[in-house]
Structures are given as structure tokens and as C-alpha cells.
Write an enzyme that holds these catalytic residues in place. Structure first.
Site, short mmCIF file in Angstrom:
data_model
loop_
_atom_site.label_atom_id
_atom_site.label_comp_id
_atom_site.label_asym_id
_atom_site.label_seq_id
_atom_site.Cartn_x
_atom_site.Cartn_y
_atom_site.Cartn_z
N ALA A 93 35.33 6.37 -16.10
CA ALA A 93 34.11 6.35 -16.94
C ALA A 93 34.02 5.02 -17.69
O ALA A 93 32.97 4.35 -17.68
CB ALA A 93 34.13 7.52 -17.92
N CYS A 103 38.82 -0.49 -25.98
CA CYS A 103 39.13 0.30 -24.79
C CYS A 103 38.67 -0.26 -23.44
O CYS A 103 39.40 -0.11 -22.46
CB CYS A 103 38.58 1.71 -24.98
SG CYS A 103 39.49 2.58 -26.27
N1 LIG Z 1 38.74 4.22 -30.81
C1 LIG Z 1 37.95 4.93 -30.03
O1 LIG Z 1 36.74 4.95 -30.19
C2 LIG Z 1 38.50 5.71 -28.87
C3 LIG Z 1 39.86 5.72 -28.60
N2 LIG Z 1 40.33 6.40 -27.52
C4 LIG Z 1 41.77 6.42 -27.25
O2 LIG Z 1 42.43 7.07 -28.34
C5 LIG Z 1 43.71 6.48 -28.56
C6 LIG Z 1 43.81 6.03 -30.01
O3 LIG Z 1 42.83 5.05 -30.25
P1 LIG Z 1 42.51 4.54 -31.74
O4 LIG Z 1 42.32 5.69 -32.64
O5 LIG Z 1 41.44 3.54 -31.61
O6 LIG Z 1 43.91 3.81 -32.08
P2 LIG Z 1 44.46 3.37 -33.50
O7 LIG Z 1 45.48 2.33 -33.23
O8 LIG Z 1 43.34 3.05 -34.42
O9 LIG Z 1 45.17 4.68 -34.11
C7 LIG Z 1 46.35 5.21 -33.58
C8 LIG Z 1 47.12 5.88 -34.73
O10 LIG Z 1 48.29 6.50 -34.19
C9 LIG Z 1 49.34 6.37 -35.15
N3 LIG Z 1 50.64 6.55 -34.49
C10 LIG Z 1 51.24 5.71 -33.60
N4 LIG Z 1 52.39 6.23 -33.17
C11 LIG Z 1 52.54 7.42 -33.80
C12 LIG Z 1 53.54 8.43 -33.76
N5 LIG Z 1 54.60 8.32 -32.96
N6 LIG Z 1 53.37 9.50 -34.55
C13 LIG Z 1 52.28 9.62 -35.35
N7 LIG Z 1 51.29 8.71 -35.42
C14 LIG Z 1 51.42 7.62 -34.65
C15 LIG Z 1 49.13 4.96 -35.70
O11 LIG Z 1 49.79 4.82 -36.96
C16 LIG Z 1 47.61 4.89 -35.80
O12 LIG Z 1 47.14 5.30 -37.07
C17 LIG Z 1 43.84 5.35 -27.53
O13 LIG Z 1 44.51 5.84 -26.41
C18 LIG Z 1 42.39 5.05 -27.17
O14 LIG Z 1 42.28 4.51 -25.87
C19 LIG Z 1 39.51 7.12 -26.70
C20 LIG Z 1 38.16 7.17 -26.93
C21 LIG Z 1 37.55 6.49 -28.06
O1 LIG Z 2 37.28 4.88 -24.66
C1 LIG Z 2 36.69 4.42 -25.62
O2 LIG Z 2 37.22 3.85 -26.58
C2 LIG Z 2 35.19 4.46 -25.68
O3 LIG Z 2 34.73 3.18 -25.14
C3 LIG Z 2 33.34 3.00 -25.19
O4 LIG Z 2 32.87 3.09 -26.53
P1 LIG Z 2 32.94 1.84 -27.55
O5 LIG Z 2 33.86 0.81 -27.00
O6 LIG Z 2 33.24 2.41 -28.88
O7 LIG Z 2 31.44 1.26 -27.62
P2 LIG Z 2 30.32 1.00 -26.51
O8 LIG Z 2 29.03 1.44 -27.06
O9 LIG Z 2 30.71 1.53 -25.19
O10 LIG Z 2 30.27 -0.59 -26.44
C4 LIG Z 2 31.34 -1.33 -25.87
C5 LIG Z 2 30.95 -2.79 -25.81
O11 LIG Z 2 29.95 -3.00 -24.80
C6 LIG Z 2 28.85 -3.71 -25.37
N1 LIG Z 2 27.62 -3.29 -24.69
C7 LIG Z 2 27.33 -1.97 -24.55
C8 LIG Z 2 26.18 -1.58 -23.91
C9 LIG Z 2 25.32 -2.53 -23.38
O12 LIG Z 2 24.26 -2.23 -22.77
N2 LIG Z 2 25.64 -3.84 -23.52
C10 LIG Z 2 26.78 -4.24 -24.17
O13 LIG Z 2 27.04 -5.45 -24.26
C11 LIG Z 2 28.88 -3.35 -26.84
O14 LIG Z 2 28.19 -4.28 -27.62
C12 LIG Z 2 30.37 -3.34 -27.10
O15 LIG Z 2 30.85 -4.64 -27.34
C13 LIG Z 2 32.65 4.12 -24.38
O16 LIG Z 2 31.23 3.98 -24.51
C14 LIG Z 2 33.08 5.49 -24.89
O17 LIG Z 2 32.53 6.51 -24.05
C15 LIG Z 2 34.61 5.59 -24.86
O18 LIG Z 2 35.03 6.83 -25.38
#
Ligand SMILES: NC(=O)C1=CN([C@@H]2O[C@H](COP(=O)(O)OP(=O)(O)OC[C@H]3O[C@@H](n4cnc5c(N)ncnc54)[C@H](O)[C@@H]3O)[C@@H](O)[C@H]2O)C=CC1
Ligand SMILES: O=C(O)[C@H]1O[C@H](OP(=O)(O)OP(=O)(O)OC[C@H]2O[C@@H](n3ccc(=O)[nH]c3=O)[C@H](O)[C@@H]2O)[C@H](O)[C@@H](O)[C@@H]1O
Length: 482
Positions: free
Chosen positions: A232, A285
Site C-alpha cells: 500500500a 514511512c
Molecule cells: N507515524 C505514522 O503515521 C505511522 C506509523 N506506522 C508504523 O508504526 C510504527 C511506529 O511509528 P511511529 O509512531 O511514527 O514511531 P515513533 O518513533 O514516533 O514511536 C515509537 C515509540 O516506541 C517506543 N519504544 C521503542 N522501543 C520500545 C520498547 N521496547 N518498549 C516500549 N516502547 C518502545 C519509543 O520510545 C517511541 O516512543 C512504525 O513501524 C511505523 O512504520 C504505521 C502507520 C502510520
Molecule cells: O505508513 C505510514 O506511515 C503512512 O504513510 C502515509 O501517510 P503519511 O506519510 O503520514 O502522509 P501522506 O499523506 O501519505 O503523505 C506522504 C508524503 O507524500 C506527499 N504527497 C502526498 C500526496 C500527493 O498527491 N503528493 C505528495 O507529494 C506528502 O506531501 C508527504 O510528503 C500513508 O498515506 C498512510 O496510509 C500510511 O499509514
């Protein structure tokens, strides 16, 4: 029921339950600590980071996400709790969401491509050590295929109880997390086909069913679920790289990328979303997950498939470089000593997150060219910018400060500038007084719109020389470059 361990940004998933006051279908509802007579679900967020948990318990949440503040304030201390007591959280939970970070490996086997699962394994080992009663352990982090199998081996090898491991990838996007969680296109749950695996799938599906229509809750085997998340993100990023590649053709041909995107996107088989040309995608991501997929393909003996997906990242890198080249060549082939106002530093609007933001690479290149860069972003913390730029340039902060100034407003950044460069599409940039800004700029005044969010015709009437991604080139713009 108690759910443990979602990271900051996944929190609303659980919060939604709290808001509805719904008792989920878990096998062991726990009494709510603040109201022990209530056998309602409650949610314990546990994290090893003391400052993060302190921030979650304060008025200044550690992340900016529209709408999140309100929900946290409404639920915190009632059926939502933040703690660093991992062991207690593990012991009390029926379902444990593990959503720790899974960054790209920096060293060792697969460095620069493979996902680093150190944090995941540490979390799993802690669960195995502490858990005394059966748990459903949910992969919320984005992980490579087969991670559930590896985690199962760790949990069952070191643990003293039964664990059912599910894959439940998260699809929310930053900036729209609350609405994405409220109204997801789908919820994906992958589980083992065994009886207890299917019971675990049903248990988690019941949690989501409180607010997600059943037909949008998709169940698959674990591998399909793990792979679907990587695919995705790769497809979404691929669309951005495709439209950015088209933007280069548009600039060379006189076509307009927004017109092309509209015409193409009206084909219902293609669809209009994710066709906005930009300075390049960022975020924690897209690149990480594509590189992870590339590594998996290489490991599985599929080099041509790996190369195919890798080109999405290559195109993204070129788009950032193309934007910087337009600035340098536009400003008569040198930016040394010239003041450039960079509007926006976050990787997209409505977030303070800068991970892999295109702005970082733009700044790095401008610093390399000895420009003076004045940055304004409404939400990104100053410290974050300094950390990003010292890491990207490998200079110490004093060196970076010779070239970079952080500003409190777009007007301050633009004062005395040769050029404005829009790196993030913040709404406030659309409403600026560009006539007033131009009065204080060096002439001719340049504007480089890396997001195509401004009214280019109006800006040209004010006297700006405007470059916009994938738009017919301004005849006054120096394009003397290869
Ligand atoms: N940020 C997003 O929008 C999205 C993130 N993901 C996935 O979710 C996962 C986390 O992403 P984020 O929240 O952005 O990362 P982040 O780095 O902001 O947060 C991760 C948290 O996990 C904690 N942590 C690390 N090791 C630990 C342990 N052993 N026990 C307890 N806590 C621990 C860290 O202290 C940190 O607060 C990644 O795999 C990412 O790919 C998926 C979809 C959306
Ligand atoms: O795995 C993840 O972390 C997430 O990654 C993306 O979400 P995110 O990275 O938060 O934001 P997006 O809206 O996807 O934008 C990603 C980047 O692409 C850029 N973008 C997006 C859309 C577009 O048309 N053009 C473009 O340049 C945005 O400005 C940004 O820099 C996916 O959209 C989520 O579904 C997913 O859960």
C-alpha cells in the site's frame, strides 16, 4: 479489556472506543482504575521514553495532530492512562498492540534497506518475560513479511503462557489521523488459521466493529497482511513519483501537471487522489517501507522487482534535486550569499513531523551552495530543525547557524530575501500578503512554489518571477541548465 502499547500516533484507535464508552468483547474486561465499579475497557499506553510519557501526561502533547488534543484531554485519567511501567501494562493486558519504531537499518546486514527490528524484538522479549496469562499480541508497527513468525518464536521460546500473534497494520496518515481512524477505508487483520488464531482474529475484529462496519474489516493470513502494508505504501509513493515524473515532462513541454492530473484522475480506474505534484514525498514511512520491500525482493531472488520499486525512491530524490536546481539556476546560477526564505519544514501540512521531509534535503543543498536560508514553519520545533540540519549536513550547530536562521513568521523569513521557496503546503501560506512581502525583497523577486498552492498569475502581476512544479515555465526564469 485493557489494550497496551500503541505508540503516540495510533492512540486514537483506542481512544475512539473510550469516547463511545463501549465495552469491547474481550475475554477479560478489567476494572477501570479511576472507577473500579466499571468493567469498561481501558487503555494503557506504555513507552520506554520517560519524556514522551511525561508529555502525554501534560498539556503539551509530544506530537501535533489536529483533533488529538481534545480527545486525549477528554479521556486521560478516566479510561486512558500513560505510563512507563511496561511490566504492569503487559501483565494487565488482554490485547497488546506493539507499535514501536521499525526504522531502516543503519548498520550491518541490509543496512540502508532492511527494517531494524531491534525495538520489536526487545518488546517481544519483555512480553515473554513478564506475561503470566494468555495474550493476543498485535503487530501494529510496519514490519517485513514473516515477522509474526519470528516474534512467535521469541514469545513461545522465552514465554510461559500462550500467545496469539496478529498482524494489524495501520493505514492512517499524519495530519488526518483522527478522521482516518474514525472512518478507515478498511481495517486489516491477519492471523493464523489455527483455532486459537482465528479466535484472536475475531476478538480484535470485535474491538474494531464498535465503530467500523463489518464489511470493512478484512481478515487474511498473516503474510498477506504484512505484505499488504508495504505494498500500500509503495503504491501510494509510486503515484507521487509518477506524477512528479510527469511534472518534469510538463515543464519541458508546456503542459500543466494539475490539468494532466485532473484529466487522468477522472478515469475511475485511476482515481483523483495522490496525484498532487510536489517537491517530493517525505514522512517516516514511504521511503523506509519501499526500501524494506526492495530488500525483501532482493533477499527472495527477485532483483528486477526490487529495481522496479527502488525507482520510486530514485525519482523522489531527483525531484528534490530538480527543485533545488531550479532555484540555483533561476537565481542566475548562484545562490552563494543570497537570502532564501524557506516556507515550511514539515513533510506535509498539519503535522510537526519532519522525518524525511523534502525541506531537509533542500536546506542541505542550499547550505552546500553557501546560501543564507531563513526558515519558517508554524509547527516544527526549533530544536528539531537544528537536529535535522546538523545530521543532514554533518556540520556542527555553530557551522549550520552561519547559513541558517529560524524565523517566527513568514514575513520575518522573507524580509530582504532574494527568493521565497514553499516546501510545505501550510494553508497560512495561501493567505499571506505577497505585495507587502515583495516590497521588502531584493528585486527581481523570485518565488519557487514546491507545492503548487499559490496563485501564480496573481503573483506574476505583483512582479514575482514564479517557478511552480510542472507548470509552463515563466519566460523570465533563467532555465539555462541541463
Ligand atoms: N507515524 C505514522 O503515521 C505511522 C506509523 N506506522 C508504523 O508504526 C510504527 C511506529 O511509528 P511511529 O509512531 O511514527 O514511531 P515513533 O518513533 O514516533 O514511536 C515509537 C515509540 O516506541 C517506543 N519504544 C521503542 N522501543 C520500545 C520498547 N521496547 N518498549 C516500549 N516502547 C518502545 C519509543 O520510545 C517511541 O516512543 C512504525 O513501524 C511505523 O512504520 C504505521 C502507520 C502510520
Ligand atoms: O505508513 C505510514 O506511515 C503512512 O504513510 C502515509 O501517510 P503519511 O506519510 O503520514 O502522509 P501522506 O499523506 O501519505 O503523505 C506522504 C508524503 O507524500 C506527499 N504527497 C502526498 C500526496 C500527493 O498527491 N503528493 C505528495 O507529494 C506528502 O506531501 C508527504 O510528503 C500513508 O498515506 C498512510 O496510509 C500510511 O499509514
Amino acid at each position: 479489556m485493557k489494550l497496551t502499547w500503541p505508540p503516540a500516533v495510533h492512540l486514537p484507535l483506542c481512544l475512539r472506543e473510550c469516547l463511545d464508552g463501549v465495552v469491547s468483547g474481550g475475554s477479560r474486561s478489567g476494572p477501570c482504575p479511576s472507577a473500579p465499579h466499571l468493567h469498561a475497557p481501558f487503555f494503557q499506553i506504555v513507552d520506554i521514553s520517560v519524556p514522551r510519557i511525561a508529555a502525554w501526561n501534560s498539556d503539551e502533547l509530544p506530537i501535533y495532530e489536529p483533533g488529538l488534543d481534545k480527545v486525549v484531554k477528554a479521556c486521560r485519567g478516566k479510561n486512558l492512562f500513560f505510563s512507563t511501567d511496561l511490566d504492569q501494562g503487559i501483565r494487565d493486558a488482554d490485547i497488546i498492540f506493539v507499535a514501536v519504531n521499525t526504522p531502516t537499518k543503519k548498520v550491518g546486514l541490509g543496512a540502508g534497506r532492511a527494517a531494524d527490528l531491534t525495538y520489536w524484538e526487545l518488546a517481544a522479549r519483555r512480553i515473554a518475560l513478564v506475561a503470566e496469562t494468555p495474550k493476543v499480541v498485535v503487530e501494529k508497527s510496519t514490519v517485513p513479511i514473516n515477522t509474526a513468525e519470528a516474534i512467535s518464536a521469541v514469545l513461545h521460546g522465552a514465554g510461559k503462557t500462550r500467545f496469539d500473534i496478529l498482524s494489524n497494520p495501520e493505514f492512517l496518515a499524519e495530519g488526518t489521523a483522527m478522521t482516518d481512524l474514525d472512518n478507515p477505508d478498511r481495517v486489516l487483520i491477519g492471523g493464523s488459521m489455527s483455532e486459537s488464531g482465528q479466535a484472536a482474529v475475531a476478538k480484535l475484529a470485535d474491538v474494531y466493529a464498535h465503530w467500523v462496519p463489518r464489511e470493512r474489516i478484512l481478515t487474511t493470513n498473516v503474510w498477506s497482511s504484512e505484505l499488504s502494508k508495504l505494498v500500500a505504501n509503495s503504491f501510494l509513493a509510486q503515484r507521487v513519483s509518477s506524477i512528479n515524473a510527469v511534472s518534469a515532462i510538463c515543464e519541458a513541454s508546456g503542459a500543466d501537471v494539475d490539468e494532466v492530473a485532473r484529466a487522468v484522475g477522472m478515469d475511475s480506474r485511476i482515481g483523483p487522489k495522490f496525484l498532487k505534484a510536489s517537491v517530493g514525498f517525505g514522512g517516516s514511512c514511504f521511503q523506509k517501507d519501499i526500501l524494506n520491500l526492495v530488500y525483501l525482493c532482493q533477499s527472495m531472488g527477485l532483483p528486477d522487482v526490487a529495481e522496479y520499486f527502488h525507482s520510486v525512491v530514485t525519482m523522489n530524490d531527483r525531484q528534490k534535486e530538480r527543485f533545488v536546481s531550479r532555484i540555483i539556476h533561476g537565481l542566475f546560477n548562484t545562490v552563494t550569499g543570497k537570502r532564501i526564505a524557506l516556507l515550511g519544514f514539515a513533510f506535509k501540512k498539519d503535522t510537526g513531523d519532519t522525518r524525511e521531509s523534502a525541506a531537509i534535503e533542500i536546506c542541505r543543498r542550499l547550505i552546500e551552495e553557501r546560501a543564507s536560508v531563513c526558515i519558517y514553519d508554524p509547527k516544527v520545533e526549533a530544536n528539531q530543525i537544528w537536529m535535522d540540519l546538523t545530521a543532514a549536513t554533518r556540520l556542527d550547530r555553530t557551522e549550520v547557524e552561519k547559513y541558517v536562521t529560524l524565523c517566527d513568521s513568514a514575513y520575518e523569513a522573507a524580509a530582504g530575501a532574494h527568493a521565497l521557496a514553499v516546501a510545505t503546503e501550510w494553508d497560512e501560506f495561501k493567505g499571506l500578503d505577497y505585495a507587502k512581502i515583495q516590497d521588502g525583497m531584493v528585486k527581481p523577486s523570485f518565488l519557487f512554489d514546491g507545492r503548487n498552492v499559490l496563485d501564480h498569475g496573481a503573483l506574476r502581476k505583483l512582479g514575482y518571477i514564479v517557478y511552480a512544479i510542472g507548470k509552463p515555465l515563466d519566460p523570465k526564469l533563467n532555465t539555462n541548465f541541463c
